[in-house]
Design a protein around this motif. Structure first.
Motif, mmCIF file in Angstrom:
data_model
loop_
_atom_site.group_PDB
_atom_site.id
_atom_site.type_symbol
_atom_site.label_atom_id
_atom_site.label_comp_id
_atom_site.label_asym_id
_atom_site.label_seq_id
_atom_site.Cartn_x
_atom_site.Cartn_y
_atom_site.Cartn_z
ATOM 1 N N ASP A 50 0.848 -1.195 0.000
ATOM 2 C CA ASP A 50 0.000 0.000 0.000
ATOM 3 C C ASP A 50 0.887 1.250 0.000
ATOM 4 O O ASP A 50 1.516 1.589 0.999
ATOM 5 C CB ASP A 50 -0.902 -0.012 1.237
ATOM 6 N N SER A 51 0.933 1.942 -1.122
ATOM 7 C CA SER A 51 1.823 3.099 -1.266
ATOM 8 C C SER A 51 1.110 4.444 -1.140
ATOM 9 O O SER A 51 1.714 5.489 -1.368
ATOM 10 C CB SER A 51 2.526 3.043 -2.632
ATOM 11 N N ARG A 52 -0.166 4.445 -0.781
ATOM 12 C CA ARG A 52 -0.954 5.690 -0.817
ATOM 13 C C ARG A 52 -0.336 6.815 0.011
ATOM 14 O O ARG A 52 -0.208 7.955 -0.465
ATOM 15 C CB ARG A 52 -2.384 5.416 -0.335
ATOM 16 N N ASP B 126 3.049 7.914 -1.451
ATOM 17 C CA ASP B 126 2.825 8.674 -2.686
ATOM 18 C C ASP B 126 2.458 10.118 -2.374
ATOM 19 O O ASP B 126 2.963 11.060 -2.996
ATOM 20 C CB ASP B 126 1.703 8.039 -3.507
ATOM 21 N N PRO C 241 -4.036 3.424 5.538
ATOM 22 C CA PRO C 241 -2.872 4.052 4.901
ATOM 23 C C PRO C 241 -1.713 4.129 5.900
ATOM 24 O O PRO C 241 -1.917 4.426 7.084
ATOM 25 C CB PRO C 241 -3.380 5.446 4.526
ATOM 26 N N PHE D 180 -6.453 10.207 0.424
ATOM 27 C CA PHE D 180 -5.990 8.900 -0.019
ATOM 28 C C PHE D 180 -6.556 7.763 0.825
ATOM 29 O O PHE D 180 -6.418 6.602 0.473
ATOM 30 C CB PHE D 180 -4.455 8.829 -0.040
ATOM 31 N N ARG D 181 -7.202 8.091 1.931
ATOM 32 C CA ARG D 181 -7.853 7.042 2.717
ATOM 33 C C ARG D 181 -9.025 6.423 1.949
ATOM 34 O O ARG D 181 -9.418 5.289 2.204
ATOM 35 C CB ARG D 181 -8.348 7.607 4.045
ATOM 36 N N ALA E 194 -8.948 6.017 -1.333
ATOM 37 C CA ALA E 194 -8.447 5.402 -2.556
ATOM 38 C C ALA E 194 -8.172 3.921 -2.348
ATOM 39 O O ALA E 194 -8.022 3.448 -1.221
ATOM 40 C CB ALA E 194 -7.163 6.111 -3.005
ATOM 41 N N THR E 195 -8.087 3.187 -3.432
ATOM 42 C CA THR E 195 -7.750 1.775 -3.371
ATOM 43 C C THR E 195 -6.252 1.627 -3.192
ATOM 44 O O THR E 195 -5.474 2.254 -3.918
ATOM 45 C CB THR E 195 -8.171 1.058 -4.664
ATOM 46 N N PRO E 196 -5.796 0.821 -2.224
ATOM 47 C CA PRO E 196 -4.358 0.636 -2.051
ATOM 48 C C PRO E 196 -3.691 0.160 -3.316
ATOM 49 O O PRO E 196 -4.227 -0.682 -4.038
ATOM 50 C CB PRO E 196 -4.267 -0.442 -0.940
ATOM 51 N N SER E 197 -2.510 0.715 -3.584
ATOM 52 C CA SER E 197 -1.775 0.318 -4.779
ATOM 53 C C SER E 197 -0.290 0.380 -4.487
ATOM 54 O O SER E 197 0.144 1.040 -3.558
ATOM 55 C CB SER E 197 -2.110 1.245 -5.957
#
Length: 266
Positions: free
Chosen positions: A174-176, A179, A218, A255-256, A258-261
């Motif tokens: 999980d880079s949210r 990033d 996150p 970003f909470r 958002a989908t983890p990527s």
């Protein structure tokens, strides 16, 4: 070397500061202490080794405490040296109870019996993980996901090699959060890098994987070069920098939601 292993939990393994904090973060400092109880006879190390980075992360707890206060959020910190048990490692990891740290052999960790290893797992690792799990559970009970920040420090020279990076922002799958941090940090104050001087391939993201990823929280693991957090003023300056960049990152994007990527290397 033979040492007498204490019982399962004779010493406090973990401490929670500001447990009622409502700031929306969970701070963690796994390597906060260099304490080795006297029964372990300093694991056969000399006084300089016990004070050195191999036993703990110098300066990390001081920075973590300031962040916990600044964001009014709980801080979970280890109370015993990582040489007894590294709470950022699962029990099956080869370096959970390290026989060698950097270039230093740890005499008191050689040829441990199953029972001796189990005592350390039961007395140090499990209490730490259960306490952190309870703090995370409480934080996730609100309508909004918390943010997890773990704080570490690293040596400027490792096995004879100088490290240019000053602050590393690490992530696993999980880079949210990272990033967002790297999007707002202009690099003017410190030399920053993603997944440096370590990365998930080095086995350093156990806390993130065990406590953040399953809840899609996150998260970021912060590594600070320890020559930058020696004095009280340096600690205050680093905490101010991290508070500012974290605040900007949180404001930058939600970003909470958002989908983890997985982010690309930088």
């Amino acid at each position: 070397m033979s040492v007498q292993e204490p019982g399962p939990n004779p010493y406090q393994a973990v401490e929670v500061t500001n447990p009622e904090g409502r700031g929306g973060f969970v701070f963690v400092c796994e390597h906060a202490s260099r304490l080795i109880p006297e029964e372990y006879q300093d694991l056969g190390l000399d006084a300089d080794q016990v004070k050195s980075h191999i036993a703990w992360d110098p300066g990390a707890l001081a920075v973590a405490r300031k962040l916990s206060e600044a964001f009014d959020s709980p801080l979970v910190a280890g109370c015993l040296s990582r040489l007894l048990y590294d709470c950022n490692r699962p029990p099956h990891a080869h370096d959970a109870i390290p026989m060698v740290s950097e270039i230093h052999t740890i005499p008191g960790n050689q040829n441990l019996s199953f029972e001796a290893k189990k005592q350390r797992i039961d007395g140090i690792y499990i209490p730490f993980q259960e306490t952190l799990e309870a703090v995370v559970k409480k934080a996730t009970a609100s309508d909004r996901l918390p943010l997890m920040v773990t704080v570490h420090s690293f040596v400027p020279v490792y096995k004879g090699q100088k490290r240019a990076v000053e602050v590393g922002f690490l992530h696993d799958d999980d880079s949210r959060f990272v990033d967002a941090i790297l999007s707002v940090d202009d690099g003017a104050k410190f030399v920053v890098e993603r997944n440096a001087p370590y990365g998930p391939e080095d086995g350093v993201t156990h806390t993130l994987r065990f406590h953040a990823l399953p809840h899609q929280i996150p998260n970021v693991m912060i590594e600070i070069r320890n020559d930058l957090i020696v004095t009280d003023q340096q600690v205050a300056d680093m905490a101010d920098y991290l508070r500012d960049v974290i605040t900007k990152a949180v404001s930058y994007a939600d970003f909470r939601a958002a989908t983890p990527s997985t982010g690309a290397s930088q």
